[in-house]
Design an enzyme around this catalytic site. Structure first.
Site: not given
Ligand code: NAD
Length: 487
Positions: A161, A260, A294, A468
């Site tokens: 995102n 995060e 997020c 962060e």
């Molecule tokens: P996601 O958890 O599906 O994926 C995030 C990352 O993790 C990607 O690079 C993905 O390839 C990787 N990933 C997925 N499965 C994995 C595994 N088993 N092992 C290692 N890596 C793995 O999330 P998304 O759909 O890409 O992003 C949206 C989510 O991120 C939302 O829940 C959002 O709230 C959160 N987010 C949080 C913050 C924050 O700062 N708190 C910021 C941005 C997004």
């Protein structure tokens, strides 16, 4: 628009780099298609790294570790500063790339590049101000000296995102602290990460200090890296579900984790709020990145006396937004990241509508190619509807009515998340009181945007671990070492 026409317009066509970046070398490959969510068409194909590739990245990060750790802080700082300058110089190229692979509106993409680059500037400054401590023990027995050392090789995993900002928010402090890193960006948005690595190369980041790999099998590839004793840090941004899986995996080798994770931000509007300011803030908190943030306001709790005027004002503003391809300069609300994301939003909205909610604008996905869902306002939403408990990650604003401050706080806290919250009131004492009672890592008071590289970003409860940015962000990549000194 295709990636070819974009590349032709880049100031540096090499920004369209997309091989694995390991030990300062680019390794061409294929296997992961990158789609343009605005059209559904394929933009490019990037390599699908294997476990062996990941182990080569760990070896490269290890080979570079001692040299980088010994590089004077001032020199590390200057490299980060040059990287910041290069991002500014290439900001239009980067913004277009983000708009193409993520789908967000160009105005949002430009905002992201500015925000992302600031992490390099901030940590260029922080690199030279790493704190230490020297003091006597209370008993007078000896002196306590505390030094901070780089934690070691860090695996950085980022979501789609904010493809630039989520990477710089980790790379900046890690490099400033003296760590070498392996970045694994989301498969949906790898092009921005590779372009950034190219700029890092131009900024003078030594080979192996930053490695980037894309993989269609993040589980096995990450697990292999975490199992390697040379890796000492995992910094993850993404969903709470994946965060839980990674925490369990990291436990096996007791790797330090910064997490995060997801959010479910409440946005409270009290009767005494400035209505226009609350609506302005609501639009920013809800619609930055078309709701794919997020920190996005996920639940609007509005006090009875101002509720109807708020719904009316929000409906007018949401309905006026121009929907279109992210890369079109006039677009205000781009597509969602994938077809699946649209389906998930559709389910949440349909469920709320079936349970008695009413859509004052929007309420159903848009037909055609590309993954579009229109800005939507829902009123009369039951507080126990699924949409109140799940992260929507889209342009939907469910509005709930409340009567008392206690009720608003109870509703706001009725979630496993605790990342961000917003409160609108002219009474600052009330705002601070509400702030103390809301379980959140961040609170916007009469403000819809809180992200700032100089502030600690992060959540409580199941929204994460650690912070962060800010002055403490660098410590996530350092270990304190205590020397007991006989003096
Ligand atoms: P996601 O958890 O599906 O994926 C995030 C990352 O993790 C990607 O690079 C993905 O390839 C990787 N990933 C997925 N499965 C994995 C595994 N088993 N092992 C290692 N890596 C793995 O999330 P998304 O759909 O890409 O992003 C949206 C989510 O991120 C939302 O829940 C959002 O709230 C959160 N987010 C949080 C913050 C924050 O700062 N708190 C910021 C941005 C997004």
């Amino acid at each position: 628009m295709t990636i070819q026409t974009t590349v032709a317009s880049f100031a540096d066509p090499a920004l369209h780099a997309h091989g694995l970046y390991i030990g300062g070398q680019w390794h061409a490959g294929a296997g992961i298609p990158v789609l343009n969510p605005s059209t559904g068409e394929m933009l490019a194909e990037v390599p699908d790294a294997s476990v062996e590739d990941a182990m080569r990245a760990v070896a490269a990060a290890d080979a570079a570790a001692a040299g980088w750790r010994a590089t004077p802080a001032r020199q590390r700082s200057e490299i980060l500063r040059r990287w910041f300058m290069l991002m500014i110089e290439h900001s239009e190229d980067l913004a277009l790339l983000i708009a193409l692979e993520n789908g967000k509106a160009l105005s949002d993409a430009r905002g992201e590049v500015a925000y992302a680059s600031e992490f390099f500037r901030w940590y260029a400054e922080e690199a030279t101000r790493i704190p230490g401590e020297f003091r006597p023990t209370p008993s007078g027995s000896h002196k306590i000296l505390v030094d901070h050392e780089p934690i070691g090789i860090s695996v950085l995993i980022t979501p789609w995102n904010f493809p630039a900002a989520m990477a710089t928010r980790k790379i900046g402090p890690a490099l400033a602290a003296g760590c070498t890193v392996i970045l694994k960006p989301a498969s949906e948005t790898p092009l921005t990460a590779y372009a950034m690595a190219r700029l890092g190369e131009l900024a003078g980041v030594p080979a192996g200090v930053v490695n980037v790999l894309t993989t269609a099998n993040p589980g096995p590839v990450t697990n292999a890296m975490l199992a390697d004793p040379r890796v000492r840090k995992l910094s993850f941004t993404g969903s709470t579900g994946v965060g839980r899986v990674l925490l369990a995996e990291a436990a096996k080798t007791v790797v330090s984790c910064s997490m995060e994770l997801g959010g479910n931000a409440p946005f409270l509007v009290f009767d005494d709020a400035d209505l226009d300011a609350a609506l302005d803030g609501a639009m920013i908190a809800k619609m930055r990145n078309a709701g794919e943030a997020c920190t996005a306001a996920n639940r609007f709790y509005v006090q009875a006396g101002i509720h109807d005027a708020f719904v009316q004002g929000l409906t007018k503003r949401m309905a006026a937004l121009k929907i279109g391809p992210g890369y079109e300069p006039t677009t205000q609300c781009g597509p969602m990241i994938t077809k699946k994301a649209v389906q998930k939003i559709d389910q949440l909205v349909s469920n709320a509508l079936e349970r008695g909610a009413r859509a004052t604008t929007g309420g159903a996905p848009l037909p055609g190619s590309g993954y579009y869902y229109p800005p939507t306002v829902l009123e009369n939403v039951p507080v126990d509807a699924a949409i109140a408990h799940e992260e929507i990650f889209g342009p939907i604003a469910p509005v709930y009515r409340f009567d008392t401050e206690e009720e608003a706080i109870r509703l706001a806290n009725d979630t496993e998340y605790g990342l961000a919250a917003y409160v609108y009131t002219r009474d600052l004492t009330k705002a601070m009181r509400v702030g103390r009672n809301i379980e959140t890592g961040m609170l916007g008071i009469n403000r819809g945007l809180m992200s700032d590289p100089a502030a600690p970003f992060g959540g409580v409860k199941q929204s994460g671990l650690g912070r962060e940015g800010g002055v403490t962000g660098i410590l996530e990549f350092m270990e304190a070492k205590y020397y007991a000194v006989e003096l």
